[in-house]
Design a protein around this motif. Structure first.
Motif, PDB file in Angstrom:
ATOM      1  N   UNK A  51      42.586  42.168  23.821  1.00  0.00           N
ATOM      2  CA  UNK A  51      41.841  42.975  24.779  1.00  0.00           C
ATOM      3  C   UNK A  51      40.422  42.455  24.926  1.00  0.00           C
ATOM      4  N   UNK A  52      39.794  42.112  23.812  1.00  0.00           N
ATOM      5  CA  UNK A  52      38.437  41.591  23.864  1.00  0.00           C
ATOM      6  C   UNK A  52      38.390  40.242  24.578  1.00  0.00           C
ATOM      7  N   UNK A  53      39.390  39.411  24.349  1.00  0.00           N
ATOM      8  CA  UNK A  53      39.425  38.102  25.008  1.00  0.00           C
ATOM      9  C   UNK A  53      39.570  38.271  26.514  1.00  0.00           C
ATOM     10  N   UNK A  54      40.467  39.159  26.938  1.00  0.00           N
ATOM     11  CA  UNK A  54      40.634  39.381  28.375  1.00  0.00           C
ATOM     12  C   UNK A  54      39.371  39.951  29.005  1.00  0.00           C
ATOM     13  N   UNK A  55      38.670  40.776  28.282  1.00  0.00           N
ATOM     14  CA  UNK A  55      37.428  41.342  28.798  1.00  0.00           C
ATOM     15  C   UNK A  55      36.370  40.256  28.968  1.00  0.00           C
ATOM     16  N   UNK A  56      36.307  39.341  28.014  1.00  0.00           N
ATOM     17  CA  UNK A  56      35.337  38.245  28.139  1.00  0.00           C
ATOM     18  C   UNK A  56      35.690  37.352  29.333  1.00  0.00           C
ATOM     19  N   UNK A  57      36.971  37.090  29.505  1.00  0.00           N
ATOM     20  CA  UNK A  57      37.397  36.269  30.640  1.00  0.00           C
ATOM     21  C   UNK A  57      37.128  36.970  31.962  1.00  0.00           C
ATOM     22  N   UNK A  58      37.274  38.301  31.998  1.00  0.00           N
ATOM     23  CA  UNK A  58      37.024  39.050  33.216  1.00  0.00           C
ATOM     24  C   UNK A  58      35.554  38.983  33.602  1.00  0.00           C
ATOM     25  N   UNK A  59      34.688  39.158  32.608  1.00  0.00           N
ATOM     26  CA  UNK A  59      33.257  39.103  32.894  1.00  0.00           C
ATOM     27  C   UNK A  59      32.838  37.705  33.338  1.00  0.00           C
ATOM     28  N   UNK A  60      33.429  36.695  32.704  1.00  0.00           N
ATOM     29  CA  UNK A  60      33.108  35.323  33.106  1.00  0.00           C
ATOM     30  C   UNK A  60      33.600  35.026  34.516  1.00  0.00           C
ATOM     31  N   UNK A  61      34.782  35.507  34.848  1.00  0.00           N
ATOM     32  CA  UNK A  61      35.326  35.263  36.178  1.00  0.00           C
ATOM     33  C   UNK A  61      34.533  35.990  37.243  1.00  0.00           C
ATOM     34  N   UNK A  62      34.069  37.207  36.939  1.00  0.00           N
ATOM     35  CA  UNK A  62      33.282  37.952  37.911  1.00  0.00           C
ATOM     36  C   UNK A  62      31.980  37.249  38.236  1.00  0.00           C
ATOM     37  N   UNK A  63      31.442  36.508  37.283  1.00  0.00           N
ATOM     38  CA  UNK A  63      30.194  35.792  37.508  1.00  0.00           C
ATOM     39  C   UNK A  63      30.386  34.508  38.305  1.00  0.00           C
ATOM     40  N   UNK A  64      31.547  33.904  38.212  1.00  0.00           N
ATOM     41  CA  UNK A  64      31.762  32.574  38.814  1.00  0.00           C
ATOM     42  C   UNK A  64      32.723  32.583  39.989  1.00  0.00           C
ATOM     43  N   UNK A  65      33.551  33.617  40.143  1.00  0.00           N
ATOM     44  CA  UNK A  65      34.607  33.612  41.154  1.00  0.00           C
ATOM     45  C   UNK A  65      34.394  34.768  42.112  1.00  0.00           C
ATOM     46  N   UNK A  66      34.492  34.479  43.416  1.00  0.00           N
ATOM     47  CA  UNK A  66      34.472  35.515  44.434  1.00  0.00           C
ATOM     48  C   UNK A  66      35.912  35.906  44.721  1.00  0.00           C
ATOM     49  N   UNK A  67      36.320  37.049  44.248  1.00  0.00           N
ATOM     50  CA  UNK A  67      37.723  37.453  44.332  1.00  0.00           C
ATOM     51  C   UNK A  67      38.173  37.663  45.769  1.00  0.00           C
ATOM     52  N   UNK A  77      44.338  35.003  36.454  1.00  0.00           N
ATOM     53  CA  UNK A  77      44.048  33.711  37.085  1.00  0.00           C
ATOM     54  C   UNK A  77      43.604  32.654  36.077  1.00  0.00           C
ATOM     55  N   UNK A  78      43.123  33.074  34.927  1.00  0.00           N
ATOM     56  CA  UNK A  78      42.703  32.117  33.903  1.00  0.00           C
ATOM     57  C   UNK A  78      43.821  31.792  32.930  1.00  0.00           C
ATOM     58  N   UNK A  79      44.980  32.402  33.125  1.00  0.00           N
ATOM     59  CA  UNK A  79      46.081  32.193  32.203  1.00  0.00           C
ATOM     60  C   UNK A  79      46.899  30.957  32.520  1.00  0.00           C
ATOM     61  N   UNK A  80      47.814  30.646  31.628  1.00  0.00           N
ATOM     62  CA  UNK A  80      48.629  29.432  31.735  1.00  0.00           C
ATOM     63  C   UNK A  80      49.594  29.516  32.908  1.00  0.00           C
ATOM     64  N   UNK A  81      50.201  30.675  33.135  1.00  0.00           N
ATOM     65  CA  UNK A  81      51.184  30.818  34.203  1.00  0.00           C
ATOM     66  C   UNK A  81      50.567  30.555  35.563  1.00  0.00           C
ATOM     67  N   UNK A  82      49.411  31.155  35.818  1.00  0.00           N
ATOM     68  CA  UNK A  82      48.761  30.982  37.111  1.00  0.00           C
ATOM     69  C   UNK A  82      48.286  29.541  37.305  1.00  0.00           C
ATOM     70  N   UNK A  83      47.741  28.948  36.280  1.00  0.00           N
ATOM     71  CA  UNK A  83      47.263  27.566  36.391  1.00  0.00           C
ATOM     72  C   UNK A  83      48.418  26.602  36.621  1.00  0.00           C
ATOM     73  N   UNK A  84      49.562  26.834  35.967  1.00  0.00           N
ATOM     74  CA  UNK A  84      50.735  25.971  36.174  1.00  0.00           C
ATOM     75  C   UNK A  84      51.250  26.085  37.603  1.00  0.00           C
TER      76      UNK A  84
END
Length: 248
Positions: free
Chosen positions: A24-40, A73-80
């Protein structure tokens, strides 16, 4: 149970996180990072459905909030799937470009012809077999060292200069930059046995020589009579120099 003094924990930090808590903490960190760099809103695969949840059109997954989608979007399935889609799009673009590519005009080799070469034709006859033949001597003084004259027999129905006559055929000689010349000869079978047909290109004198003999019709008829009426019929043979002419 003392959770503060467990191995690996710091004093006053509380207990260590479990696997689910760390995820849960890892996904939260990835969410915050994505919000800063990605325009959804510019993501072509992001879609809001009528239920208020979010979907990934590429992976066909359902998400409850934007953070869940960004973590996906940062996961393996989406990137593949992104890599597979990019490969397929590149292949489709190549095929589409090949189909819609304009036909390039045929580029003809522009060679300035300098005229006809010098030639000499001599009638010859073998004293033993009595075969009639022709000796051609073509002179090409201006050809390069890499150029070798070519020749071939052409049937009367291949040319468009004269009215076709099955009694004659044409012998062509060609070498750049000279014009192609042709000689009209009898449409008879050429003797292809060793010593009966030969050609030679002399690089020193720039002279191309070709000699051939026609098959002796009288001897051929005598051979057929000597075989007798009960012999097995011989299949007609093709003349390799003129495929339109056959002989028995």
């Amino acid at each position: 149970m003392d959770f503060q003094n467990r191995a690996g924990s710091k004093p006053g930090a509380g207990a260590l996180m479990s696997n689910s808590e760390s995820n849960v903490a890892r996904r939260e960190r990835l969410r915050k990072l994505a919000l800063e760099t990605i325009d959804i809103e510019k993501d072509p695969y992001f879609m809001r459905n009528h239920l208020g949840s979010y979907e990934c059109k590429l992976c066909l997954t359902l998400h409850t909030n934007e953070g869940s989608y960004l973590a996906h979007t940062q996961g393996k399935k989406h990137q593949t799937n992104l890599a597979r889609r990019a490969t397929r799009d590149a292949k489709d673009n190549e095929q589409s470009a090949a189909v819609h590519r304009p036909m390039l005009p045929k580029i003809n080799k522009n060679v300035v012809k300098i005229g006809r070469p010098g030639y000499k034709v001599t009638k010859v006859r073998d004293p033993q077999s009595k075969q009639f033949g022709l000796l051609f001597e073509i002179t090409y003084p201006e050809v390069t060292d890499e150029t070798k004259p070519r020749h071939r027999f052409m049937a009367a129905y291949e040319q468009r200069v004269e009215v076709p006559n099955s009694q004659y055929q044409y012998l062509l000689f060609a070498a750049e930059p000279y014009e192609t010349i042709a000689f009209k000869v009898q449409s008879r079978e050429v003797d292809m046995r060793p010593g009966r047909f030969w050609s030679h290109w002399d690089k020193d004198t720039r002279r191309f020589t070709l000699q051939f003999f026609f098959r002796n019709l009288a001897r051929s008829n005598a051979d057929r009579e000597a075989t007798g009426a009960n012999s097995v019929p011989v299949q007609p043979r093709f003349n390799p120099l003129n495929p339109y002419i056959t002989s028995s």
